[in-house]
Each structure stands twice: as C-alpha cells, then as structure tokens.
Design a protein around this motif. Structure first.
Motif, PDB file in Angstrom:
ATOM      1  N   TYR A 437     -16.451  -9.542 -19.684  1.00 23.88           N
ATOM      2  CA  TYR A 437     -16.534  -8.099 -19.804  1.00 23.88           C
ATOM      3  C   TYR A 437     -16.151  -7.643 -21.222  1.00 23.88           C
ATOM      4  CZ  TYR A 437     -15.840  -3.174 -18.603  1.00 23.88           C
ATOM      5  OH  TYR A 437     -15.893  -1.813 -18.548  1.00 23.88           O
ATOM      6  N   ALA A 438     -15.208  -8.331 -21.821  1.00 21.08           N
ATOM      7  CA  ALA A 438     -14.822  -7.998 -23.198  1.00 21.08           C
ATOM      8  C   ALA A 438     -16.019  -8.175 -24.124  1.00 21.08           C
ATOM      9  CB  ALA A 438     -13.660  -8.881 -23.637  1.00 21.08           C
ATOM     10  N   HIS A 439     -16.719  -9.274 -23.941  1.00 23.30           N
ATOM     11  CA  HIS A 439     -17.901  -9.520 -24.765  1.00 23.30           C
ATOM     12  C   HIS A 439     -18.950  -8.435 -24.534  1.00 23.30           C
ATOM     13  CE1 HIS A 439     -21.701 -11.396 -26.027  1.00 23.30           C
ATOM     14  NE2 HIS A 439     -20.956 -11.982 -26.928  1.00 23.30           N
ATOM     15  N   HIS A 506      -9.219  -5.630 -24.926  1.00 21.08           N
ATOM     16  CA  HIS A 506      -9.305  -4.535 -23.953  1.00 21.08           C
ATOM     17  C   HIS A 506      -8.249  -3.470 -24.250  1.00 21.08           C
ATOM     18  CE1 HIS A 506     -12.448  -5.947 -21.347  1.00 21.08           C
ATOM     19  NE2 HIS A 506     -11.827  -7.069 -21.020  1.00 21.08           N
ATOM     20  N   ALA A 507      -7.054  -3.927 -24.606  1.00 17.04           N
ATOM     21  CA  ALA A 507      -5.981  -2.977 -24.898  1.00 17.04           C
ATOM     22  C   ALA A 507      -6.342  -2.158 -26.135  1.00 17.04           C
ATOM     23  CB  ALA A 507      -4.675  -3.725 -25.111  1.00 17.04           C
ATOM     24  N   GLN A 533     -16.241 -10.669 -31.361  1.00 20.86           N
ATOM     25  CA  GLN A 533     -17.442 -11.093 -30.639  1.00 20.86           C
ATOM     26  C   GLN A 533     -17.807 -12.541 -30.967  1.00 20.86           C
ATOM     27  OE1 GLN A 533     -21.147  -9.220 -31.792  1.00 20.86           O
ATOM     28  NE2 GLN A 533     -21.799  -9.075 -29.650  1.00 20.86           N
ATOM     29  N   ILE A 534     -17.724 -12.868 -32.235  1.00 19.66           N
ATOM     30  CA  ILE A 534     -18.052 -14.242 -32.654  1.00 19.66           C
ATOM     31  C   ILE A 534     -17.156 -15.239 -31.919  1.00 19.66           C
ATOM     32  CG2 ILE A 534     -17.859 -15.873 -34.584  1.00 19.66           C
ATOM     33  CD1 ILE A 534     -18.741 -13.530 -36.422  1.00 19.66           C
ATOM     34  N   VAL A 535     -15.883 -14.953 -31.897  1.00 14.48           N
ATOM     35  CA  VAL A 535     -14.940 -15.913 -31.313  1.00 14.48           C
ATOM     36  C   VAL A 535     -15.066 -15.972 -29.783  1.00 14.48           C
ATOM     37  CG1 VAL A 535     -12.518 -16.530 -31.079  1.00 14.48           C
ATOM     38  CG2 VAL A 535     -13.390 -15.732 -33.264  1.00 14.48           C
TER      39      VAL A 535
END
Length: 551
Positions: A437-439, A506-507, A533-535
């Motif tokens: 979801y973070a991505h 997210h935080a 995003q890359i990582v």
RNA sequence: GCGCCCGUAGCUCAGUUGGACAGAGCAGCGGUUUCCUAAACCGCAGGUCAGAGGUUCGAAUCCUCUCGGGCGUACCA
C-alpha cells in the motif's frame, strides 16, 4: 553510503590521537554504529570506553579528545554536532546537506540502488528444495523454496553469478518403493488385489497416476519384471516431477538447473568419488561396509558410505554430487536444508575437508520446520505419519504473495507457525498489504503529477523536517541490510526492513502534504518519494512479491 | 545419554553482531477524514528478555549449569 563516510572520518580522527603519548595505541578498525535512539545522534562510537584502559586517560577524557579531533569535520559540513554522552560515548549528528547527498546518490542509481560488485561475478550455487520426486511438495518445502529463492536473489544483487539448482533423488530404495506402489495401484485399476508394499506410498496422487496409465492404449502389464519396474519408475518420476515443478511455478520459484541423481550413477562419478576419498585416506572398512572418517575430521559421527552388499548409501552419492559441483567451478555452494539433516551436514563437511576443498566452499543455510495453526489447533508436519498439508492447497487458498511473505518474514532458524486463520480472515491487516500500500500511495502521487523526470541535481534543501531526514537515513541503510541478509542467510531482514520503511512513509504521508503550491518544496518532496519508491520496489522485487501501482 | 536449534508483551515474532531508559504486528481501549488512496495515522495499556551464576566499563545478546519445547542420533533418502 553515510556509514562509510562516517567510518572514514572516525578513523582519521582516531589516528590523529595515536601520536599523543598518553594514548599511543594503534588499533586496526574504529567501530562505528548507528545510534539506537535519536537523542544519541546518527552514529556513535564506544571506542573511548573500550580503549581507556590502554591509556593513561579516563574514558571521559579520551572521549573528549576524540570528540575534539572529530569536530574539524563540522566545518567540513559532515556533522552538525559532536557530543559526548553517558560514560564516554561519542555521538555525531549528521549535517542535513550530507543526508541530502545520500538521497542524491539513490536518485542517481535508480533501480540499480542496492546492487554491488562485492561478489565480483564469482559463481555461486544455491541448492534448495531437492525434495524426492515421490510426492507433491508440502508447506515445509514451501518455506525452503522461498528462502532459497530470496537468498539466491540477494547474492545476485551483491554481484555474484548465482545458479539455482534442484537435486532430484531419482534413484535408490525410495524410488523403487514408489515404482512398486504405482504398480500396485495400476493393477488395482484392473481389479487385481495387488497391495501396496509395506513402507510404500499411500497418497491419492499415486492412484491418479495409475488411473492415467491404465487408460493408455496397449496391453496391460501383468508381471513386475525388471523392464516393467523401470518403466513404472520413470513414469512415476516424470509425472511427480511435473507436479513439483507446477507447485514451484505457482510459488514463483524458478530453477536454472535440475540435477538428476541417476546421472551420477551412470557416469561412474559415484565410484570415482569413493576412489578419491580412498586416495586421501578418508575411509576404512568395518563389518563388511566402507565408512567415512567423519569424527577425525571435526564431524559428529562416522557413517557408512558403501553397504555390506556393495550398494552406495545416500551420503556416498551426495559426496559424488558435491565433487561434481566443485568441478563445475562454483567457488561457493549454499545448500538450503531443514534442521533434520545435521548429521549429513557434518559428514559432508568432513568429506570436503578430506578432499582438501577450501573451508568456505560449502555452507548450509538451515531452517526450522513449519507448523500450521488452524482453529487453535496446531498441526505439525510429518510425512511419515501422513500428516502434512500440501503447498498446493495453501497456494490455492492464499495466493503466491501471502504465502511467500509469511514464509520469508520469519528468521529461518526459528520455528515457523503459520497461522492460517490470520492469513485468511485478517488479510486486511496483513503486513504484506501494508508494504504494498505504501508503494501504491507513492505511485498514485506520481500518476497525478504525470511522472516528472527528477534530476539528481534537484535542490533538496527544502527537505529539513526530521521525518524527511529520517526517511533518507532509512533508505541509506538498504545496501548494508542486504549484505547482512545475504551473508547471514537471513532473508527475513528484507521483509522487516520493508515493513519499517513502509511505516515511516505512512506516518510521513499523513503528516505532510507532498503536492503543494510551493514548487521548490514539492519538487524536493517528490524526489524523496522517488527514493522511497525505488527502495520499496527493490525490496518487494527481492522477496518475489508483486509490486502494485494501485490497490 | 549425546549433538544442533529455540525460550523476549495475552498471541505471532524482531532486536543493526556486547552498548546508553527492551521494539513491532495482531488482539484490547480511546481518538483522527471538506486535503496527494483511512488497506492509513495518533495515543493508552501491556515485559524480572525461562531461571541461577560468571566474563565485561556495559549482557536479551558471550560462557557454565538448571528447567521447558522442537529436531536429530539408520548399512532410509
């Protein structure tokens, strides 16, 4: 990498002190570690505590000297602050401009970030699963498959030339039993009362194969002569191999080579291996059998290589297999195995010593077993007792991503309790989705602004919030983490890292708006998000998980 | 008996190689949404790191012993 820079600075500062007659102590490496809490800065060293006893100074005095030597790097814009804390720790706080340079490096590297040339293209083999082709894979094999696969990916990332191999034990007593079991089921299809041999294979899948064979044209085979035995052996092996390959496919695990035990027998390599051991004085005869001198070579217990009746044991053949690996030019061979093979491992290591192979040629990545928990009931895997859950069923129910994540998220040496109810009903709280979801959130932002090209030269100075600098430091740790995960056979560190990074993101996302009306700030924040995003992308890729743009 | 692995919050587990007041997820309780995906965030509560010794400036981490669990100890593979 920030740690490398800090290390260099610490070493330089320490060496300045060595000329001081009160200290006068040369040490090879000045240890630097990441601070455990923010108030202790970004990196710290306890060297003053450790070395004070070798000087005429107290730990605090030595720390003061060391901190003074370090403070010249404040003007060099390496640190914003150098502090002495507690009994004599020296803590440094990194200057924002230095932290920005770490992000710049990541943007420059792009998708290559985390790759290194440590391995110098040396050929490494990871052998895993290697389950007997006598039945479908269980969840235990599933754990090994995922561990081996991720480990292989890690070594690739570190610049090794990696080959994934599956060793098929398609010869020997168990296979004979398999052929007889299949034959019995086959005869049963024709109404015969032929029964499965004692210790034979009872599984339903044998019935299925027998049924298929019975339907094939041609006269039915009535006698179990040598030719028939051979035919049923090959039929069983090829069909069960297909099942295994299919399961691995569903799990997203691909092998570069499938090595057949039969070839070792046919090529004479087994005999040659025995001769080689003899020539090195590594064997002896007792009670009509030939034994390996394991104990003399730091092993646990001597074991039989050739039985009284002249047939080689599994160990003998496996030694031949490892000689074969060595001949193929691998400098390092990693065997992923369950915890129940410790004696074999000890014997194999002894054999390698006898043959004079380098100590680091062979290594074992050992993992503990998997148990399944369902409705508060825990099922342990036991093939013998017929109590096992098939990998295929698990994949059917949960899908590749969830299975892979749960299998890899735990430390291999820990027993894995696979909670089906959790994986099933609470899937929305599943850490896997949290990471993905973070991505997704980042991808969504870039979709909105039309994926701008972000030059590494972008002005990063607007990134001054603590959360932003912390995120960059997190990203900077990625390559170090990969090395550790690979060399310590700990792929779970990657899963752990990804979860931590996702949490930090997210935080941040909830506290700060990325897209705003201040162009410089927006651009800088987009650059930060690109880094994250890359990582995240690289982490998910290494774990073999899907990388969604939307959820 | 011997060998290997393990014992950390109610549950499942991390713990950056010996560092400074022990961390997450889930479960529990309470909050946050006219704003880039709330599959999110924030807060509260929860632990004698199985137990006892030892080494060290400093131990969940290293050593020894005890207790408890898993695996192994085949002329099976």
């Amino acid at each position: 990498m920030l740690k490398t820079l800090v290390k260099r600075s610490f070493a330089k500062a320490w060496h300045k002190l060595e000329d001081d007659e009160r200290i006068n102590k040369r040490i090879a490496v000045v240890e630097v570690e990441r601070s455990s809490r923010p108030e202790f800065g970004d990196f710290s060293s306890g060297i003053a505590l450790a070395e004070a006893k070798n000087t005429t100074l107290s730990a605090h005095e030595l720390a003061t000297e060391f901190a003074n030597a370090l403070s010249t790097d404040i003007t060099a814009e390496l640190y914003s602050q150098v502090e002495i804390a507690g009994p004599g720790f020296v803590n440094v706080f990194l200057a924002p401009s230095l932290i920005h340079s770490a992000l710049r490096e990541i943007l420059e590297m792009g998708d290559r970030f985390g790759y290194s040339t440590t391995g110098q293209e040396k050929p490494v083999q990871v052998e895993f699963v290697s389950s007997n082709p006598t039945g479908p894979l269980t969840v235990g094999h599933g754990r090994q498959a995922v561990l081996g696969d991720v480990l292989a990916s890690l070594y690739t990332t570190l610049g090794y030339k990696v080959s994934r191999e599956y060793y098929f034990n398609d010869e020997g007593h168990q296979i004979d039993l398999l052929a007889q079991s299949l034959w019995a089921r086959y005869r049963q299809e024709f109404g015969d009362k032929t029964s499965i041999p004692e210790q034979g294979y009872q599984g339903e899948y044998i019935v299925d194969i027998a049924r298929q064979l019975a339907k094939e044209p041609g006269p039915s085979v009535a006698d179990f002569d040598e030719q028939t035995a051979n035919r049923f052996k090959q039929e069983a092996i090829s069909r069960i191999s297909l099942m295994i390959k299919n399961d691995l496919d569903l799990l997203g695990v691909k092998f570069d080579s499938w090595f057949s035990e039969q070839t070792l027998h046919h090529s004479g390599e087994v005999t040659a291996a025995l001769e080689a051991l003899k020539a090195c004085g590594g064997v002896y005869e007792r009670e009509g059998a030939i034994w390996l001198k394991t104990e003399e070579n730091q092993g646990v217990k001597d074991s039989v290589l050739v039985r009284g009746d002249g047939r080689p044991t599994y160990l003998m053949v496996d030694i031949a297999y490892h000689i074969n690996k060595h001949r193929r030019g691998f400098v390092h061979v990693i065997n992923v195995q369950g915890a129940d093979h410790q004696v074999e491992q000890s014997c194999m290591r002894a054999a390698m010593r006898i043959l004079g192979y380098p100590e680091d040629f062979l290594d074992y990545a050992v993992h503990q077993f998997v148990s399944i928990r369902e409705h508060e009931k825990i099922t342990r895997m036991s093939t013998r007792a017929g109590k096992f859950i098939l990998l295929n069923d698990l994949l059917d129910e949960l899908g590749r991503n969830v299975v892979r994540y749960f299998m890899v998220a735990r430390k291999p040496t820990s027993h894995l309790e696979f909670d089906i109810d959790l994986a099933r009903t609470q899937s929305l709280d599943n850490p896997l989705y949290y990471i993905q979801y973070a991505h997704t959130r980042i991808a969504s932002i870039f979709r909105r602004v039309g994926s701008p090209a972000l030059s590494p030269q972008v002005d990063l100075r607007p990134l001054e919030k603590r959360e932003e600098l912390d995120l960059i430091k997190q990203l900077d740790r990625f390559p170090e983490m990969l090395q550790q995960a690979a060399f310590e056979f700990s792929p779970h560190l990657v899963a752990d890292y990804a979860l931590t990074l996702a949490r930090a993101f997210h935080a941040y996302y909830d506290s700060y708006r990325v897209l705003g009306d201040q162009e410089r700030l927006t651009t800088a924040r987009l650059a930060l998000l690109r880094g994250v995003q890359i990582v995240l992308h690289r982490s998910l890729q290494l774990l073999g998980l899907s990388i969604p743009e939307e959820m």
